[in-house]
Enzyme design. Structure first.
Site, PDB file in Angstrom:
ATOM      1  N   ASP A  93       0.853  -1.195   0.000  1.00  0.00           N
ATOM      2  CA  ASP A  93       0.000   0.000   0.000  1.00  0.00           C
ATOM      3  C   ASP A  93       0.887   1.243   0.000  1.00  0.00           C
ATOM      4  O   ASP A  93       2.033   1.206   0.447  1.00  0.00           O
ATOM      5  CB  ASP A  93      -0.939   0.033   1.207  1.00  0.00           C
ATOM      6  N   LYS A 104     -11.006  -4.689  -7.560  1.00  0.00           N
ATOM      7  CA  LYS A 104     -12.112  -3.727  -7.558  1.00  0.00           C
ATOM      8  C   LYS A 104     -12.154  -2.982  -8.892  1.00  0.00           C
ATOM      9  O   LYS A 104     -11.129  -2.607  -9.432  1.00  0.00           O
ATOM     10  CB  LYS A 104     -11.878  -2.725  -6.426  1.00  0.00           C
TER      11      LYS A 104
HETATM   12  N1  SAM Z   1      -8.571  -3.810   1.285  1.00  0.00           N
HETATM   13  C1  SAM Z   1      -8.223  -2.848   2.317  1.00  0.00           C
HETATM   14  C2  SAM Z   1      -8.691  -3.405   3.632  1.00  0.00           C
HETATM   15  O1  SAM Z   1      -9.467  -4.320   3.598  1.00  0.00           O
HETATM   16  O2  SAM Z   1      -8.260  -2.916   4.660  1.00  0.00           O
HETATM   17  C3  SAM Z   1      -8.840  -1.499   2.058  1.00  0.00           C
HETATM   18  C4  SAM Z   1      -8.221  -0.837   0.874  1.00  0.00           C
HETATM   19  S1  SAM Z   1      -8.683   0.835   0.742  1.00  0.00           S
HETATM   20  C5  SAM Z   1     -10.302   0.747   0.154  1.00  0.00           C
HETATM   21  C6  SAM Z   1      -7.840   1.361  -0.692  1.00  0.00           C
HETATM   22  C7  SAM Z   1      -6.346   1.490  -0.513  1.00  0.00           C
HETATM   23  O3  SAM Z   1      -5.772   1.683  -1.802  1.00  0.00           O
HETATM   24  C8  SAM Z   1      -5.883   2.683   0.336  1.00  0.00           C
HETATM   25  O4  SAM Z   1      -5.245   2.236   1.481  1.00  0.00           O
HETATM   26  C9  SAM Z   1      -4.907   3.413  -0.580  1.00  0.00           C
HETATM   27  O5  SAM Z   1      -3.761   3.883   0.090  1.00  0.00           O
HETATM   28  C10 SAM Z   1      -4.546   2.323  -1.564  1.00  0.00           C
HETATM   29  N2  SAM Z   1      -4.000   2.809  -2.823  1.00  0.00           N
HETATM   30  C11 SAM Z   1      -4.586   3.694  -3.684  1.00  0.00           C
HETATM   31  N3  SAM Z   1      -3.770   3.912  -4.721  1.00  0.00           N
HETATM   32  C12 SAM Z   1      -2.663   3.140  -4.531  1.00  0.00           C
HETATM   33  C13 SAM Z   1      -1.465   2.942  -5.260  1.00  0.00           C
HETATM   34  N4  SAM Z   1      -1.257   3.577  -6.407  1.00  0.00           N
HETATM   35  N5  SAM Z   1      -0.536   2.094  -4.776  1.00  0.00           N
HETATM   36  C14 SAM Z   1      -0.740   1.456  -3.606  1.00  0.00           C
HETATM   37  N6  SAM Z   1      -1.858   1.603  -2.866  1.00  0.00           N
HETATM   38  C15 SAM Z   1      -2.804   2.442  -3.317  1.00  0.00           C
END
Ligand code: SAM
Length: 292
Positions: free
Chosen positions: A79, A160
Site C-alpha cells: 500500500d 475492484k
Molecule cells: N482492502 C483494504 C482493507 O481491507 O483494509 C482497504 C483498501 S482501501 C479501500 C484502498 C487502498 O488503496 C488505500 O489504502 C490506498 O492507500 C490504496 N491505494 C490507492 N492507490 C494506490 C497505489 N497507487 N498504490 C498502492 N496503494 C494504493
C-alpha cells in the site's frame, strides 16, 4: 456525530469492530469467497492496496486453514500508506503503478508463483466520474501487470472496478489473460457505489506471452511500442468505430459539398492565444512594413 450514530447507520462497520476486522471491506472479500470459492487450495497470495489490512487479515485466516504449518503460507501486502504489522504478512510500502514497487513484489516471491492476487485499490475519489474511472482502471492495469509476473497458471485475480461507461474495455483486456471473468457485487458493498469486483479465474496468458515491466499505459517515458513483440503486442483488440457514411479524415473533399450552392470562409472559433511562433510573425510583419 455521536459515538454510536455510525454504528446505527452501517451494519458492516459495526460488525467489523465486533469481529475484529480492521475495516468493513473484510466482508466484501468473505462474501466474494462464499460465492466464488477463491481461497480453495491457496497458500501464496498478494494483497495489493492493502491498508488498513482487513483483506490481509482475511487472507491470513483463510490461507492458514489450507496449510499444515502457518509457515507454508506466504502473503505480501502493498500500500501507499503505512500499515500496522500483521503476523505472517510481509509488507511493502509503495505505489503499485510504479515499476520499482512491482519489482519489489516480484523479488519477494523469489521465483515462486502466487495462487491468488487481490486488489482493493481505490484512488482518492474526486467526484469527477471520468477521472475517477480512469484512475481506477490505471490501478487495475497496474495490478494486472504485476499479476502477470507473479501469478501461477490457473491462478485467480480479484480486483475492484468501477462499473463506468468504458468498463467493457477493461473486461475484454482481462479476458485475454483469464478463462473466466465474472463481475460480482457483494452485499456489503453499498448499492449507491459503482464499485464491483472482477473475479478472474484460470490465469492463462496468450501463448508466447512474456510478462514485461514495460507497460505502455503506465510508463509514460516509454514510447517505442515496437519493442513489444509476438503475442505481447496484442494486449488490446482494436475496434474501429463510427458510421461508414461519415467523412473520412484522410480524404480531400471539394469546397462545395453535396447539397451546398455557395461556400463561405469562416475564421477559426478560437485561435492559439500565445503560440510559440508569435514573435516570428510579428518580426516578419514589421520587416514587411519597413521594406514597403
Ligand atoms: N482492502 C483494504 C482493507 O481491507 O483494509 C482497504 C483498501 S482501501 C479501500 C484502498 C487502498 O488503496 C488505500 O489504502 C490506498 O492507500 C490504496 N491505494 C490507492 N492507490 C494506490 C497505489 N497507487 N498504490 C498502492 N496503494 C494504493
Amino acid at each position: 456525530m455521536g459515538k454510536t450514530s455510525k454504528d446505527k447507520r452501517d451494519i458492516y462497520y459495526r460488525l467489523a469492530k465486533e469481529e475484529g476486522w480492521r475495516a468493513r471491506s473484510a466482508f466484501k472479500l468473505l462474501q466474494i469467497n462464499e460465492e466464488h470459492n477463491i481461497f480453495n487450495g491457496v497458500l501464496r497470495a498478494v494483497d495489493l492496496c492493502a491498508a488498513p489490512g482487513s483483506w490481509s487479515q482475511v487472507l491470513t485466516k483463510k490461507l492458514r486453514q489450507n496449510a499444515e504449518n502457518d509457515d507454508d503460507v506466504k502473503i505480501v501486502a502493498v500500500d501507499l500508506q503505512a500499515m500496522a504489522a500483521l503476523p505472517g504478512v510481509k509488507q511493502i510500502q509503495g505505489d503499485i503503478t510504479k515499476i520499482s514497487t512491482a519489482n519489489e513484489i516480484i523479488k519477494e516471491f523469489e521465483g515462486l508463483k502466487a495462487d491468488l492476487v487481490v486488489c482493493d485499490g481505490a484512488p482518492d475519489v474526486t467526484g469527477l466520474h471520468d477521472i475517477d474511472e480512469y484512475v481506477q482502471s490505471q490501478l487495475l492495469l497496474a495490478a494486472l501487470n504485476i499479476t502477470t509476473h507473479v501469478l501461477k497458471n490457473g491462478g485467480v485475480f480479484v480486483a475492484k472496478i468501477f462499473r463506468g461507461k468504458d468498463v467493457t474495455l477493461v473486461y475484454s483486456q482481462l479476458k485475454l489473460f483469464f478463462e473466466f471473468v465474472t463481475v460480482s457485487k457483494p452485499r456489503s458493498s453499498r448499492n449507491s457505489s459503482i464499485e464491483a469486483f472482477v473475479i478472474c479465474q484460470n490465469y492463462s496468458p496468450p501463448p508466447g506471452y512474456v510478462p514485461t515491466m514495460i507497460n505502455p499505459l503506465l510508463d509514460h517515458k516509454y514510447c517505442d511500442f515496437n519493442q513489444l513483440t509476438g503475442p505481447n503486442r496484442f494486449i488490446v483488440p482494436f475496434i474501429a468505430c463510427g458510421d461508414l457514411s461519415a467523412y473520412d479524415s484522410d480524404t480531400s473533399y471539394p469546397l462545395l459539398l453535396e447539397g451546398q450552392s455557395s461556400y463561405e470562409y469562416k475564421e477559426p472559433v478560437q485561435g492559439p492565444i500565445d503560440p510559440p511562433y508569435k514573435d516570428v510573425l510579428e518580426k516578419t510583419k514589421s520587416m514587411q512594413i519597413n521594406n514597403s
